[in-house]
Design an enzyme around this catalytic site. Structure first.
Site, PDB file in Angstrom:
ATOM      1  N   ASP A  50       5.636  -0.110   4.131  1.00  0.00           N
ATOM      2  CA  ASP A  50       4.652   1.001   3.520  1.00  0.00           C
ATOM      3  C   ASP A  50       5.506   2.093   2.672  1.00  0.00           C
ATOM      4  O   ASP A  50       6.634   2.265   3.114  1.00  0.00           O
ATOM      5  CB  ASP A  50       3.912   1.558   4.530  1.00  0.00           C
ATOM      6  CG  ASP A  50       2.679   2.129   3.843  1.00  0.00           C
ATOM      7  OD1 ASP A  50       1.338   1.232   4.086  1.00  0.00           O
ATOM      8  OD2 ASP A  50       2.226   3.040   3.175  1.00  0.00           O
ATOM      9  N   ASP A  77       8.269   1.189  -1.768  1.00  0.00           N
ATOM     10  CA  ASP A  77       7.251   1.409  -2.769  1.00  0.00           C
ATOM     11  C   ASP A  77       7.322   0.062  -3.515  1.00  0.00           C
ATOM     12  O   ASP A  77       8.280  -0.192  -4.173  1.00  0.00           O
ATOM     13  CB  ASP A  77       7.736   2.685  -3.720  1.00  0.00           C
ATOM     14  CG  ASP A  77       6.674   2.666  -4.782  1.00  0.00           C
ATOM     15  OD1 ASP A  77       6.019   1.945  -5.293  1.00  0.00           O
ATOM     16  OD2 ASP A  77       6.723   4.008  -5.305  1.00  0.00           O
ATOM     17  N   VAL A  78       6.134  -0.558  -3.621  1.00  0.00           N
ATOM     18  CA  VAL A  78       5.870  -1.915  -4.144  1.00  0.00           C
ATOM     19  C   VAL A  78       6.068  -1.648  -5.486  1.00  0.00           C
ATOM     20  O   VAL A  78       6.049  -2.951  -6.393  1.00  0.00           O
ATOM     21  CB  VAL A  78       4.788  -2.740  -3.668  1.00  0.00           C
ATOM     22  CG1 VAL A  78       4.773  -3.054  -2.349  1.00  0.00           C
ATOM     23  CG2 VAL A  78       3.725  -1.935  -3.980  1.00  0.00           C
ATOM     24  N   ASN A 104       0.203  -7.689   0.836  1.00  0.00           N
ATOM     25  CA  ASN A 104      -1.123  -7.022   1.246  1.00  0.00           C
ATOM     26  C   ASN A 104      -1.381  -5.806   0.411  1.00  0.00           C
ATOM     27  O   ASN A 104      -2.497  -5.296   0.197  1.00  0.00           O
ATOM     28  CB  ASN A 104      -1.239  -6.511   2.662  1.00  0.00           C
ATOM     29  CG  ASN A 104      -2.209  -5.840   3.098  1.00  0.00           C
ATOM     30  OD1 ASN A 104      -3.514  -5.872   2.819  1.00  0.00           O
ATOM     31  ND2 ASN A 104      -2.239  -4.220   3.325  1.00  0.00           N
ATOM     32  N   TYR A 169      -9.641  -3.091 -11.046  1.00  0.00           N
ATOM     33  CA  TYR A 169      -9.493  -3.767  -9.617  1.00  0.00           C
ATOM     34  C   TYR A 169      -9.661  -5.219  -9.570  1.00  0.00           C
ATOM     35  O   TYR A 169      -8.910  -6.172  -9.168  1.00  0.00           O
ATOM     36  CB  TYR A 169     -10.255  -2.998  -8.564  1.00  0.00           C
ATOM     37  CG  TYR A 169      -9.841  -3.375  -7.210  1.00  0.00           C
ATOM     38  CD1 TYR A 169      -8.441  -3.135  -6.614  1.00  0.00           C
ATOM     39  CD2 TYR A 169     -10.766  -4.039  -6.216  1.00  0.00           C
ATOM     40  CE1 TYR A 169      -8.329  -3.471  -5.356  1.00  0.00           C
ATOM     41  CE2 TYR A 169     -10.460  -4.289  -5.204  1.00  0.00           C
ATOM     42  CZ  TYR A 169      -9.390  -4.010  -4.664  1.00  0.00           C
ATOM     43  OH  TYR A 169      -8.888  -4.528  -3.159  1.00  0.00           O
ATOM     44  N   LYS A 173      -7.536  -8.281  -8.966  1.00  0.00           N
ATOM     45  CA  LYS A 173      -7.467  -9.251  -7.901  1.00  0.00           C
ATOM     46  C   LYS A 173      -7.904 -10.843  -8.617  1.00  0.00           C
ATOM     47  O   LYS A 173      -7.175 -11.809  -7.733  1.00  0.00           O
ATOM     48  CB  LYS A 173      -8.856  -8.899  -7.232  1.00  0.00           C
ATOM     49  CG  LYS A 173      -8.492  -7.611  -6.080  1.00  0.00           C
ATOM     50  CD  LYS A 173      -7.360  -7.815  -5.208  1.00  0.00           C
ATOM     51  CE  LYS A 173      -7.099  -6.854  -4.121  1.00  0.00           C
ATOM     52  NZ  LYS A 173      -6.098  -6.944  -3.223  1.00  0.00           N
ATOM     53  N   ALA A 202     -14.368  -4.939   4.265  1.00  0.00           N
ATOM     54  CA  ALA A 202     -13.813  -5.020   5.587  1.00  0.00           C
ATOM     55  C   ALA A 202     -13.776  -3.413   6.115  1.00  0.00           C
ATOM     56  O   ALA A 202     -12.984  -2.934   5.507  1.00  0.00           O
ATOM     57  CB  ALA A 202     -12.292  -5.562   5.836  1.00  0.00           C
TER      58      ALA A 202
END
Length: 261
Positions: A50, A77-78, A104, A169, A173, A202
């Site tokens: 993370d 950091d992605v 994720n 978003y 996706k 979720a």
């Protein structure tokens, strides 16, 4: 649906015993941490990452307290390819290989398309879609020579289902879904499988904090069971996709929802 009627996670069945699993964006209360928990239940050797170091440490503390084994933690950091490469290299150095990668990481937000700024668009696409590409490319450096591995991407029903204020978003996706299908074909010859889960809503603490009760109620009511999923219910499908039970599945986007329009 009343709280008494909610299902419970259940015991593990050793579906990924001894396998090295990397989960991105695994701190906090959402699907990433739930995935780390479920993979631990099923016997995985975990690496969690993370960009929030303090929250990552807290997640590792919780997993160690629950399972008696502390996962490897690597801050990442992605949006930075160098940090992603360091994550994969660190997991391999510790565990000898990466058998499963769970992509994720994602970033949301709400903005009408006519008011959306370039920065809003770009940041959501970068964290949600481009990071999935970066991590996939990076882990393949380790998986292809071994001719083995599983990549699981976290998509969303919003890649199929329109929702106001979610153009960035939804585009990201939908891109994750397309990336999943195409990369699966690219690496099938190397014995590597790539699939995605597509959850709807979720429920977790952060979502409840940033979303109005009215919207949460509306989205939950649209679902077949009249409730939001629990994060572990999404994580269970990830474990299935990582296990031998899905050995002939690749390029699939698995719905974890009734997919109402």
């Amino acid at each position: 649906m009343s709280e008494q009627m909610l299902p419970t996670p259940g015991a593990g069945h050793g579906l990924v015993t001894g396998r090295s699993v990397v989960v991105t964006a695994a701190a906090g209360t959402g699907i990433g941490f739930a995935a780390a928990q479920r993979f631990a239940v099923e016997g995985a050797r975990l690496t969690i990452s993370d960009r929030h170091e303090a929250r990552l440490t807290q997640a590792a503390d919780r997993l160690e307290a629950e399972f008696g084994v502390r996962p490897l933690t690597i801050t990442c950091d992605v949006t930075d390819q160098g940090q992603i490469d360091a994550l994969m290299d660190g997991a391999v150095a510790e565990h000898g290989a990466i058998d499963v990668l769970v992509n994720n990481a994602g970033l949301g937000g709400t903005a009408s398309v006519q008011d959306m700024t370039d920065d809003q668009w770009s940041s959501v696409l970068d964290v949600t879609l481009t990071s999935t590409f970066r991590a996939t490319r990076s882990v393949l450096r380790h998986m292809i020579p071994r001719r083995s591995g599983v990549i699981i991407n976290n998509a969303s029903v919003i890649g199929w289902r329109a929702q106001a204020g979610q153009a960035h978003y939804a585009a990201a996706k939908a891109g994750v879904m397309a990336l999943t299908r195409c990369s699966a074909l690219d690496v099938a010859e190397h014995g590597i499988r790539v699939n995605a889960v597509s959850p709807s809503i979720a429920m977790h603490a952060h979502l409840a904090k940033v979303t109005s009760d009215e919207l949460l109620g509306e989205l939950s009511a649209r679902e077949a069971f009249g409730r939001a999923a629990q994060p572990w219910e999404i994580a269970n499908v990830m474990v299935f996709l990582a296990s031998g039970y899905s050995s002939y599945m690749t390029g699939e986007v698995v719905s974890v929802s009734s997919q109402h329009a």
